[in-house]
Design a protein around this motif. Structure first.
Motif, short mmCIF file in Angstrom:
data_model
loop_
_atom_site.label_atom_id
_atom_site.label_comp_id
_atom_site.label_asym_id
_atom_site.label_seq_id
_atom_site.Cartn_x
_atom_site.Cartn_y
_atom_site.Cartn_z
N ARG A 100 -3.92 0.29 -2.77
CA ARG A 100 -3.60 -0.97 -2.10
C ARG A 100 -3.61 -2.10 -3.12
NH1 ARG A 100 -6.55 -5.06 0.40
NH2 ARG A 100 -8.49 -3.92 0.04
N GLN A 119 0.83 -1.20 0.00
CA GLN A 119 0.00 0.00 0.00
C GLN A 119 0.86 1.25 0.00
OE1 GLN A 119 -3.34 -0.16 2.53
NE2 GLN A 119 -3.99 1.94 2.16
N ASP A 124 -3.26 -6.29 -3.54
CA ASP A 124 -3.33 -7.58 -2.84
C ASP A 124 -2.78 -8.67 -3.75
OD1 ASP A 124 -3.91 -9.89 -1.50
OD2 ASP A 124 -5.94 -9.31 -0.92
#
Length: 294
Positions: A202, A197, A204
């Protein structure tokens, strides 16, 4: 000779076009399986990526074989044995794993064209299949009957027993896939599993999703890996060659302009061109714009 390139990754498709043009091939470019089916009559060979946005590449290959004998070379970063076997059983003539050398690809194309002959479904006139022609029926691996070994006569007790016969096929070596389920190409760089982030962005790695202010944005696999690499070192200048080696491949044969194309696309998707700064003559740096916190 017209070659149809079926590839949704703009950078990869552009590099393929440049390489084939240099070697005297005319090319046509599409990004979906549906578009590929519409252009079969005008081409003499198909380069088919297995990871397409609308149809699975294996299904596209099967549909091509129902109406045409045009040579098909499948391209994919998914190098598991099952992927290779399925592509060939669905009608592909060759399977080229990504990343690959441009010289090897051109050699495979020329070799395949030398072997390709006339076909009732895809002749010189490019006429469609006749109504009476049976459709192509792929033989799936699970349907291939196992070979029953012939009975062996027992040797006399006084004779030295012969060594056991070797298996008909050597077990395939285990190949670690370098990509995730949404792969459409070679992917030597695998980001860490911990979420990354910077400001409101952000990433993932586990789900291969990117969020800005909590809203998911859609990115290609190369854009994802590029952003992941920059997020691992925010504020640090990452050299162009280092990015090309990790996100593409150290043996990447295409133009490095594909990196500029992906950076431009990422800037647009992140909503601010200041997210990725260009350090002229060196590379790129991830920076959080002041307006990104608003």
């Amino acid at each position: 000779m017209n070659v149809l390139i079926v590839e949704d990754d703009e950078g990869m498709a552009e590099a393929l076009q440049e390489t084939l043009s240099v070697h005297g091939f005319r090319t046509r470019r599409v990004a979906t399986g549906a578009e590929a089916m519409d252009h079969l009559a005008q081409v003499g060979l198909v380069l088919l990526d297995l990871g397409l946005p609308d149809l699975d590449g294996h299904e596209v290959c099967r549909r091509i074989r129902e109406v045409s004998c045009v040579p098909v070379i499948t391209l994919s970063g998914r190098t598991e044995e099952l992927d290779r076997v399925m592509a060939l059983h669905m009608g592909a003539d060759d399977f080229v794993p990504k990343p690959f050398s441009r010289h090897e690809l051109v050699a495979r194309i020329r070799s395949l064209l030398r072997r390709a002959g006339g076909c009732a479904l895809h002749g010189a006139s490019q006429a469609p299949a006749s109504a009476g022609a049976p459709p192509y029926q792929p033989v799936l691996p699970s349907l291939i009957p196992a070979q029953t070994p012939a009975p062996v006569m027992a040797a006399p007790t006084t004779a030295t027993p012969s060594p056991a016969a070797p298996p008909l096929l050597e077990p395939a070596p285990t190949v670690r896939s370098q990509t995730t389920a949404d792969d459409m190409g070679g992917q030597p760089h695998r980001p860490a599993q911990a979420p990354l982030q910077a400001g409101p962005v952000r990433l993932d790695p586990r789900t291969r999703k990117v969020f800005v202010h909590g809203e998911e944005i859609r990115v290609t696999r190369k854009e994802f890996d590029l952003l992941a690499m920059l997020l691992q070192e925010p504020g640090t200048v990452v050299e162009r060659q280092r990015i090309m080696s990790r996100v593409w491949d150290e043996n990447w044969y295409g133009s490095t302009r594909t990196l500029d194309v992906h950076v431009g696309s990422l800037r647009t998707k992140l909503g601010n061109t200041q997210w990725i700064e260009t350090v002229r003559g060196v590379g790129y740096r991830l920076a959080v714009p002041m307006t990104a916190h608003v």
